[in-house]
Write an enzyme that holds these catalytic residues in place. Structure first.
Site, PDB file in Angstrom:
ATOM      1  N   ASN A   8       0.830  -1.185  -0.079  1.00 52.44           N
ATOM      2  CA  ASN A   8       0.070   0.151   0.027  1.00 52.44           C
ATOM      3  C   ASN A   8       0.734   1.240   0.212  1.00 52.44           C
ATOM      4  O   ASN A   8       1.364   1.607   1.163  1.00 52.44           O
ATOM      5  CB  ASN A   8      -0.938  -0.177   1.331  1.00 52.44           C
ATOM      6  CG  ASN A   8      -1.737   1.153   1.212  1.00 52.44           C
ATOM      7  OD1 ASN A   8      -1.954   1.717   0.452  1.00 52.44           O
ATOM      8  ND2 ASN A   8      -2.599   1.338   2.432  1.00 52.44           N
ATOM      9  N   LYS A  10       0.073   4.300  -0.550  1.00 50.59           N
ATOM     10  CA  LYS A  10      -0.887   5.324   0.049  1.00 50.59           C
ATOM     11  C   LYS A  10      -0.489   6.648  -0.943  1.00 50.59           C
ATOM     12  O   LYS A  10      -0.137   6.463  -2.079  1.00 50.59           O
ATOM     13  CB  LYS A  10      -0.005   5.509   1.544  1.00 50.59           C
ATOM     14  CG  LYS A  10      -0.301   4.571   2.331  1.00 50.59           C
ATOM     15  CD  LYS A  10      -0.139   4.821   3.915  1.00 50.59           C
ATOM     16  CE  LYS A  10      -0.407   3.440   4.624  1.00 50.59           C
ATOM     17  NZ  LYS A  10      -0.137   3.518   6.000  1.00 50.59           N
ATOM     18  N   HIS A  95      -9.626   1.484   4.821  1.00 50.55           N
ATOM     19  CA  HIS A  95      -8.266   1.618   5.670  1.00 50.55           C
ATOM     20  C   HIS A  95      -8.510   2.546   6.748  1.00 50.55           C
ATOM     21  O   HIS A  95      -9.414   3.552   6.505  1.00 50.55           O
ATOM     22  CB  HIS A  95      -7.336   2.105   4.390  1.00 50.55           C
ATOM     23  CG  HIS A  95      -5.963   2.084   5.382  1.00 50.55           C
ATOM     24  ND1 HIS A  95      -5.499   2.989   6.117  1.00 50.55           N
ATOM     25  CD2 HIS A  95      -4.996   1.256   5.152  1.00 50.55           C
ATOM     26  CE1 HIS A  95      -4.144   2.737   6.357  1.00 50.55           C
ATOM     27  NE2 HIS A  95      -3.888   1.657   5.790  1.00 50.55           N
ATOM     28  N   GLU A  97      -6.736   4.991   7.791  1.00 58.64           N
ATOM     29  CA  GLU A  97      -6.662   6.371   7.568  1.00 58.64           C
ATOM     30  C   GLU A  97      -7.590   6.950   7.147  1.00 58.64           C
ATOM     31  O   GLU A  97      -8.080   8.033   7.116  1.00 58.64           O
ATOM     32  CB  GLU A  97      -5.340   6.539   6.749  1.00 58.64           C
ATOM     33  CG  GLU A  97      -4.077   6.111   7.398  1.00 58.64           C
ATOM     34  CD  GLU A  97      -2.969   5.659   6.486  1.00 58.64           C
ATOM     35  OE1 GLU A  97      -2.995   5.820   5.370  1.00 58.64           O
ATOM     36  OE2 GLU A  97      -1.887   5.234   7.162  1.00 58.64           O
ATOM     37  N   GLU A 164      -5.726  -4.764  10.769  1.00 57.67           N
ATOM     38  CA  GLU A 164      -4.453  -3.830  10.818  1.00 57.67           C
ATOM     39  C   GLU A 164      -5.054  -3.068  12.200  1.00 57.67           C
ATOM     40  O   GLU A 164      -5.838  -1.985  12.217  1.00 57.67           O
ATOM     41  CB  GLU A 164      -4.812  -2.837   9.581  1.00 57.67           C
ATOM     42  CG  GLU A 164      -4.322  -3.383   8.334  1.00 57.67           C
ATOM     43  CD  GLU A 164      -3.581  -2.349   7.563  1.00 57.67           C
ATOM     44  OE1 GLU A 164      -2.720  -2.726   6.997  1.00 57.67           O
ATOM     45  OE2 GLU A 164      -4.328  -1.442   7.280  1.00 57.67           O
ATOM     46  N   GLY A 170       2.177   2.245  10.949  1.00 57.60           N
ATOM     47  CA  GLY A 170       3.278   3.380  10.887  1.00 57.60           C
ATOM     48  C   GLY A 170       3.930   3.633  11.970  1.00 57.60           C
ATOM     49  O   GLY A 170       4.579   4.799  12.186  1.00 57.60           O
ATOM     50  N   SER A 207       3.161  -1.932  10.462  1.00 59.21           N
ATOM     51  CA  SER A 207       4.590  -2.196  10.959  1.00 59.21           C
ATOM     52  C   SER A 207       5.096  -3.660  10.447  1.00 59.21           C
ATOM     53  O   SER A 207       6.234  -3.889  11.070  1.00 59.21           O
ATOM     54  CB  SER A 207       4.567  -1.975  12.366  1.00 59.21           C
ATOM     55  OG  SER A 207       4.365  -0.776  12.747  1.00 59.21           O
TER      56      SER A 207
END
Ligand code: PGA
Length: 244
Positions: A8, A10, A95, A97, A164, A170, A207
């Site tokens: 991904n 992003k 996702h 985010e 996730e 991250g 991660s």
């Protein structure tokens, strides 16, 4: 069979990086496999498909699609049929985010999954708890609630669920292997019970690096990994793919 490795990217990369990285992956046995899926920014997908991956088994994902199904006056939106035209086979939906920064909620995400099915795209539906739900022990209920909206969908098709945990994305904070195994088992059981007639793969994301990928990928019943930051570093990504 090899496990899935999904990159991904992003909102990262430019034409130079796309050319360099994909050109390199397309010539390496570990990365040039049908188990490798790249989720690039929309704007580079057609270029990647038509110029860089012509003789490659690598597949493409989009990072999102519109919850509007048909063409129309929806400025800035991209629908499933357009993604299909561009050579995309998978699409990331929900996702964390997008859930937290853009405020996407349950019903919108379910529309997106439905639209992906209608366009014969395989959804990569992301679920995962915030730190508060991990700390107070309610993480399985939290994830069950995120999954429960899928039950409204008729004509269910093959799907990938990515676990996730928000606190791991991250951050470099990896759950223990036992924690990943507990939740991915839970998701597998939930999904098999309701949708056992389609192909279901459960992945882990958050991660993942070239260093920890071997242990994660060896977990029971895990279908692969969804990789963010490490997918932008060529050496790290090659190392992850070599363990799949
Ligand atoms: P990360 O991101 O690998 O950088 O933690 C994972 C993701 O956002 O899918």
């Amino acid at each position: 069979m090899k496990k899935l490795v999904i990159a991904n990217w992003k909102m990262n990369g430019d034409l130079n990086k796309i050319n360099a990285d994909l050109g390199y992956y397309a010539n390496l046995p570990d990365t040039n496999g049908s188990n490798v899926i790249l989720a690039l920014p929309y704007i580079y997908i057609v270029w990647a498909k038509q110029r860089l991956l012509v003789n490659s088994q690598i597949k493409l994902a989009a990072q999102d699609l519109s919850h509007y199904r048909n063409c129309g006056a929806y400025t800035g939106k991209i629908n499933g049929e357009m993604l299909k035209d561009a050579g995309v086979e998978y699409v990331i939906i929900g996702h964390s985010e997008r859930r937290s920064l853009i405020g996407e909620n349950g019903p919108i995400l379910i529309h997106k999954v439905r639209n992906a099915f209608d366009s014969n795209l395989t959804p990569i539906f992301c679920v995962g708890e915030p730190l508060s739900a991990r700390s107070d022990g309610s993480y399985l209920q939290f994830i069950e609630l995120q999954l429960s909206g899928l039950e409204d969908i008729q004509n269910f098709k093959d799907i990938i669920i990515a676990y996730e945990p928000c606190w791991s994305i991250g951050t470099g904070k990896l759950p223990t292997l036992a924690e990943i195994q507990e939740v991915t088992n839970f998701i597998n059981q939930y999904m098999q019970k309701r949708f056992g007639y389609v192909k279901i793969s459960v992945l882990y994301g958050g991660s993942v690096t070239g260093q920890n990928a071997r242990d994660i990928l060896s977990l029971n019943g895990l279908g692969g990994v969804l990789v963010g930051g490490s997918s932008l570093k060529v050496d790290d990504f090659v190392a992850i793919c070599s363990k799949a």
